[in-house]
Design a protein around this motif. Structure first.
Motif, PDB file in Angstrom:
ATOM      1  N   THR A   1      -2.910   7.000 -14.465  1.00  0.00           N
ATOM      2  CA  THR A   1      -2.797   5.563 -14.179  1.00  0.00           C
ATOM      3  C   THR A   1      -4.122   4.927 -13.763  1.00  0.00           C
ATOM      4  OG1 THR A   1      -2.291   5.900 -11.823  1.00  0.00           O
ATOM      5  CG2 THR A   1      -0.439   5.945 -13.394  1.00  0.00           C
ATOM      6  N   GLY A   2      -5.064   5.739 -13.290  1.00  0.00           N
ATOM      7  CA  GLY A   2      -6.322   5.183 -12.787  1.00  0.00           C
ATOM      8  C   GLY A   2      -6.196   4.614 -11.392  1.00  0.00           C
ATOM      9  N   ASP A   3      -5.082   4.877 -10.699  1.00  0.00           N
ATOM     10  CA  ASP A   3      -4.864   4.367  -9.349  1.00  0.00           C
ATOM     11  C   ASP A   3      -5.155   5.442  -8.303  1.00  0.00           C
ATOM     12  OD1 ASP A   3      -3.975   1.954 -10.401  1.00  0.00           O
ATOM     13  OD2 ASP A   3      -1.905   2.673 -10.531  1.00  0.00           O
ATOM     14  N   ILE A   4      -5.653   5.011  -7.136  1.00  0.00           N
ATOM     15  CA  ILE A   4      -5.883   5.937  -6.022  1.00  0.00           C
ATOM     16  C   ILE A   4      -4.547   6.381  -5.458  1.00  0.00           C
ATOM     17  CG2 ILE A   4      -6.881   6.174  -3.711  1.00  0.00           C
ATOM     18  CD1 ILE A   4      -8.980   4.111  -4.509  1.00  0.00           C
ATOM     19  N   GLN A   5      -4.437   7.678  -5.194  1.00  0.00           N
ATOM     20  CA  GLN A   5      -3.228   8.239  -4.585  1.00  0.00           C
ATOM     21  C   GLN A   5      -3.607   8.913  -3.257  1.00  0.00           C
ATOM     22  OE1 GLN A   5      -0.063   7.941  -6.151  1.00  0.00           O
ATOM     23  NE2 GLN A   5      -1.291   6.561  -7.446  1.00  0.00           N
ATOM     24  N   THR A   6      -2.788   8.692  -2.233  1.00  0.00           N
ATOM     25  CA  THR A   6      -3.000   9.363  -0.944  1.00  0.00           C
ATOM     26  C   THR A   6      -1.715  10.072  -0.529  1.00  0.00           C
ATOM     27  OG1 THR A   6      -2.385   7.352   0.266  1.00  0.00           O
ATOM     28  CG2 THR A   6      -4.738   7.714  -0.145  1.00  0.00           C
ATOM     29  N   VAL A   7      -1.906  11.189   0.129  1.00  0.00           N
ATOM     30  CA  VAL A   7      -0.782  11.926   0.721  1.00  0.00           C
ATOM     31  C   VAL A   7      -1.082  12.028   2.209  1.00  0.00           C
ATOM     32  CG1 VAL A   7       0.527  14.069   0.756  1.00  0.00           C
ATOM     33  CG2 VAL A   7      -0.412  13.213  -1.409  1.00  0.00           C
ATOM     34  N   LYS A   8      -0.364  11.268   3.035  1.00  0.00           N
ATOM     35  CA  LYS A   8      -0.654  11.219   4.462  1.00  0.00           C
ATOM     36  C   LYS A   8      -0.275  12.510   5.173  1.00  0.00           C
ATOM     37  CE  LYS A   8      -0.264   6.207   4.921  1.00  0.00           C
ATOM     38  NZ  LYS A   8       0.376   5.068   5.645  1.00  0.00           N
ATOM     39  N   ASP A   9       0.813  13.152   4.723  1.00  0.00           N
ATOM     40  CA  ASP A   9       1.268  14.389   5.358  1.00  0.00           C
ATOM     41  C   ASP A   9       1.789  15.312   4.261  1.00  0.00           C
ATOM     42  OD1 ASP A   9       2.348  16.448   6.805  1.00  0.00           O
ATOM     43  OD2 ASP A   9       3.536  15.168   8.142  1.00  0.00           O
ATOM     44  N   ILE A  10       0.975  16.296   3.909  1.00  0.00           N
ATOM     45  CA  ILE A  10       1.328  17.181   2.805  1.00  0.00           C
ATOM     46  C   ILE A  10       2.620  17.944   3.103  1.00  0.00           C
ATOM     47  CG2 ILE A  10       0.596  19.274   1.573  1.00  0.00           C
ATOM     48  CD1 ILE A  10      -2.246  18.216   1.656  1.00  0.00           C
ATOM     49  N   SER A  11       2.836  18.317   4.369  1.00  0.00           N
ATOM     50  CA  SER A  11       4.027  19.101   4.697  1.00  0.00           C
ATOM     51  C   SER A  11       5.311  18.312   4.464  1.00  0.00           C
ATOM     52  CB  SER A  11       3.961  19.562   6.159  1.00  0.00           C
ATOM     53  OG  SER A  11       4.012  18.442   7.032  1.00  0.00           O
TER      54      SER A  11
END
Length: 641
Positions: A359-369
Motif C-alpha cells: 500500500t505504501g503506507d506506514i504501519q506501526t505495531v504498538k504492542d507486538i504481544s
C-alpha cells in the motif's frame, strides 16, 4: 515530466536554427523548438512556452543576447541558457559565463553542442535537487525547533567552541535569559557555577575532536546559574551530535525542584534526532546502494538504540515476496533469515511489512504481544524481546514502493507522533539516496559504454592505418605512449589523459591519402611531394571532425605540426591558439621521429631528439611540455615499449 524538452531559440537565421536542431536530433534528444527574433517575442515565449533550455545568438539586429540572458534569469532563473554564436571573443564568452550563462558554443563547432546541452541540463537538475534538499533540511530544522519548544525541560545546544546555538523556551524560564540574549554566548561562562570551569576546560578539547567525553551519554546532577546569580539544582543529560561536520553538545536540563515531566519523551526524541542526523550524514557520502542500506540499519541500531533494523525490497522476480537486503542488530540475521519469502493471502493481509510494501503506507505495531496478525512474525519477535515496531515505505520515482524499512523497539508504544515524523523523514531520505545512487550508476554505465564505443572506433581507425603502412602505425603507437606519459606528468585529469592517448594513436591518419611510394621514399622529396605530405593534418581533421569524441581529437590531428611561434602548419597558429593536447602531441611526435629510423635517414637517437626540443623550448615547443618530456627520459627512465 514532459515527454520532450522545450527549447527556445533566439536566432535570426533559419538555416542556423535548422542546423542546431539537426545536431540535437542526431544525439537522440527529443525536443519541441520555438524560434524567436525580437524582445517581445522572447518575453512572451518565456511565459507561454515555458522552455527547459534556451539557445541564443549573442547579437541580433533588433535584440541583444546579454539582455535576453538578463530577462531569462529574471523570469526563469533555473532554466539553462547557452550562447550559440558564429563568432565570440574569449573575453566576451567569459563575461557571459560571469553573467550566468550555462555555456557557449561556436556555430562552427556544433559537435560541442550536445555535450554542452547535456552538461547544462544535468547541472540544472542537480541545482533543483539541491534546492529540494535544502528545503527538506529547513523543514527538518523547523520541525526540530517545534519539538524543542514544546518540551517541558530546557534544551540547549552548544557548538564545538562552547557557544550556544539553540535555547528553548523552557531554558528561558529556568535561567532567566531570553533566547536572543544568549545565542553565540559561552554556555559555561553564562549559566554554570565557576567551580565547574576547570573540569570543562580539561575535557572539552577531546569532545571537540571526537564527540566523546566522560559525561557524554550520561545523566548527572549539577547546578545551574540563574540570571540573578542564584544557583538551582538540575538534572543534566548531555549527548553529542555531528551538525554540519562539527561536534555539538545537546543538553537536556531539568529543574529537579519540579516534577520530572516528559522525561522519557524528551530522551526518546533526542535519540531519534541523533539517529536522523547520523543517517543523513551517511547519505551524503554514500557511493554504493547496498552498503548504504547496511550502514543505515547499523546506525539505527547503534545510535537509535533499537535492537533491530532491516530493509526488505519487493522481489520483482517473485510476486508477493519480500527480498531482505540488509539488517543489523541482536538476532538480526536469524530473524530476517527466518522471515517468509512468500506468503499466502490470509497471512499477507496481517503482516505489517507486507501491508507497507503493497500500500505504501506506514504501519506501526504498538504492542507486538497483543497484535493479532502475522502469527509467525509475532512469535519470533516475542522470543527475541521485541515489543513494538514500525514499517516505513521506501518510494522511488513516481511514488513506486521499492521496499520498506522495519525498526523494532524493546519498549511498547515506542513510536510516538514526533518520532513517527522523524522516522518518516529518515525513510524518505533513504529512498531518495537509493534513487540517486541508481540514477548515478545508470549514468556512469552509459558513459562507460560510450567511451568503449569511441575507443573501438579509434582502434578500428588505427588498425586500418597499420594495414596500409606498418611504419606509420608503429610511430603512432610510440607517440601515443610518450604523449600519455607527458600528460600524466603534467597532472592532467584522467579523462583528458585518455583523450591525449586516443588522439595520438591516430594523429597521422591523414597520411592514408598520401601515396605509399612517397611515404617510404629514401631520398629527398621535391616541393610538390612535400606539400602533399603537409596536407595530412587537414586531411586527417576532415576524416574525424564529424565523430563526436568527448576529447579534442580532431584539433589534435589538425594542430600537431603547429609551432608556438607560428611557423608550423597547416594554419600557422601561435601560442595558446594551439590546444594543450596538440602541444603535447607535437613534442612526442618530434622526439619519436628523430629517435626512430626513417626511410630517408637512420635513427638520430633519443639524446639528439631531447637536445632538439630543449634548444627550441618556448620558441617552437611548449616549455612545460618539454620539461615534462625531458624529465621522463632523463630522470624517470622512460623508454618506448
Amino acid at each position: 515530466m514532459r515527454d520532450a524538452l522545450h527549447i527556445l531559440q533566439l536566432e535570426d537565421e533559419p538555416a542556423d536554427a535548422e542546423l542546431t536542431e539537426r545536431e540535437l536530433r542526431k544525439a537522440g534528444i527529443a525536443f519541441v523548438s520555438r524560434r524567436v527574433l525580437t524582445r517581445d517575442a522572447f518575453v512572451a515565449a518565456l511565459e507561454e512556452f515555458r522552455p527547459d533550455l534556451i539557445l541564443a545568438d549573442y547579437r541580433l539586429p533588433a535584440f541583444d543576447g546579454l539582455e535576453a540572458l538578463r530577462l531569462a534569469q529574471e523570469k526563469l532563473p533555473d532554466v539553462p541558457f547557452i550562447f550559440l554564436s558564429g563568432a565570440m571573443g574569449e573575453e566576451f564568452a567569459i563575461e557571459t559565463l560571469h553573467q550566468g550563462a550555462a555555456d557557449y558554443v561556436l556555430k562552427g563547432r556544433l559537435s560541442k553542442l550536445v555535450p554542452a546541452v547535456e552538461r547544462a541540463l544535468q547541472n540544472a537538475e542537480e541545482r533543483r535537487a539541491r534546492k529540494e534538499a535544502d528545503a527538506a533540511l529547513r523543514d527538518s530544522a523547523e520541525r526540530f525547533r517545534n519539538m524543542t519548544e514544546s518540551a517541558q525541560d530546557g534544551i540547549v545546544i552548544i557548538d564545538d567552541n562552547g557557544l550556544i546555538t539553540d535555547w528553548n523556551s523552557a531554558a528561558e524560564r529556568m535561567f532567566g535569559y531570553r533566547r536572543q540574549e544568549v545565542l553565540g554566548k559561552d554556555m559555561h561562562a553564562l549559566a554554570a557555577p565557576p567551580r565547574y570551569l576547570d573540569d570543562y576546560r580539561q575535557h572539552w578539547p577531546n569532545f571537540r575532536t571526537s564527540g566523546r567525553g566522560a559525561v557524554i551519554g550520561t545523566t548527572i546532577e549539577a547546578a545551574g546559574l540563574r540570571r540573578d546569580g542564584g544557583e538551582f539544582p538540575v538534572e543534566l543529560s548531555i549527548s553529542a551530535a555531528p551538525i554540519q561536520g562539527r561536534w555539538h553538545a545537546i543538553g537536556i536540563i531539568r529543574d529537579i525542584s519540579e516534577r520530572k515531566r516528559g522525561e522519557r519523551a524528551l530522551q526518546r526524541s533526542n535519540r531519534f534526532l541523533r539517529t536522523l542526523s547520523r543517517c543523513n550524514e551517511t547519505l551524503i557520502h554514500a557511493t554504493d546502494e547496498f552498503q548504504l542500506l547496511r550502514d543505515m540499519c547499523r546506525l539505527i541500531v547503534e545510535v537509535g538504540e533499537f535492537p533491530l533494523a532491516w530493509v526488505g525490497y519487493v522481489d520483482s522476480g517473485q510476486p508477493q515476496s519480500i527480498a531482505p537486503m540488509a539488517w543489523f542488530g541482536e538476532h538480526a540475521e536469524e530473524f530476517v533469515a527466518d522471515h517468509k519469502a512468500s506468503w499466502p493471502e490470509e497471512e499477507r493481509l496481517g503482516c505489517p511489512m507486507c501491508v507497507t510494501l503493497n500500500t505504501g503506507d506506514i504501519q506501526t505495531v504498538k504492542d507486538i504481544s497483543a497484535y493479532g496478525g502475522c502469527a509467525p512474525c509475532q512469535v519470533r519477535a516475542r522470543l527475541f524481546g521485541y515489543c513494538s515496531s514500525i514499517f516505513l515505505p521506501l518510494k522511488g520515482a513516481g511514488g513506486t514502493v521499492v521496499g520498506a524499512l522495519a525498526i523494532y523497539a524493546r519498549e511498547t508504544d515506542a513510536f510516538g507522533r514526533d518520532e513517527y515524523a522523524i522516522l518518516a523523514e529518515l525513510a524518505a531520505d533513504l529512498a531518495f539516496g537509493i534513487t540517486t545512487l541508481r540514477e548515478r550508476g545508470a549514468r556512469e554505465e552509459s558513459a562507460r559504454q560510450l567511451e568503449r564505443a569511441l575507443e573501438g572506433t579509434i582502434q578500428a581507425i588505427a588498425t586500418t592505418i597499420e594495414a596500409r603502412d606498418p611504419y606509420t602505425a608503429g610511430h603512432q603507437k610510440r607517440v601515443s605512449q610518450l604523449a600519455e606519459a607527458i600528460a600524466r606528468a603534467l597532472a592532467m585529469p584522467e579523462e583528458r589523459v585518455g583523450g591525449v592517448r586516443h588522439g595520438a594513436e591516430i594523429h597521422d591518419i591523414g597520411k592514408i591519402y598520401i601515396p605509399a611510394e612517397i611515404l617510404s621514399r629514401p631520398g629527398r622529396l621535391n616541393d610538390v611531394e612535400f606539400k602533399l605530405i603537409k596536407m595530412h593534418p587537414e586531411v586527417g581533421y576532415d576524416i574525424v571532425k564529424d565523430i563526436d569524441f568527448p576529447w579534442p581529437v580532431a584539433d589534435m590531428i589538425l594542430q600537431h605540426h603547429e609551432r608556438l611561434n607560428g611557423e608550423g602548419y597547416p594554419r600557422g597558429l601561435k601560442g595558446d591558439e594551439i590546444v594543450l593536447e596538440a602541444r603535447i602531441l607535437a613534442v612526442a611526435d618530434v622526439v619519436d621521429a628523430m629517435a626512430s629510423h626513417r626511410p630517408y635517414r637512420a635513427a638520430l637517437g633519443v639524446d639528439a631528439a631531447l637536445e632538439e626540443i630543449e634548444r627550441h623550448r618556448g620558441e617552437l615547443y611548449d616549455g612545460a611540455v618539454v620539461d615534462a618530456c625531458i624529465s621522463l627520459f632523463r630522470r624517470q627512465g622512460f623508454s618506448f615499449a
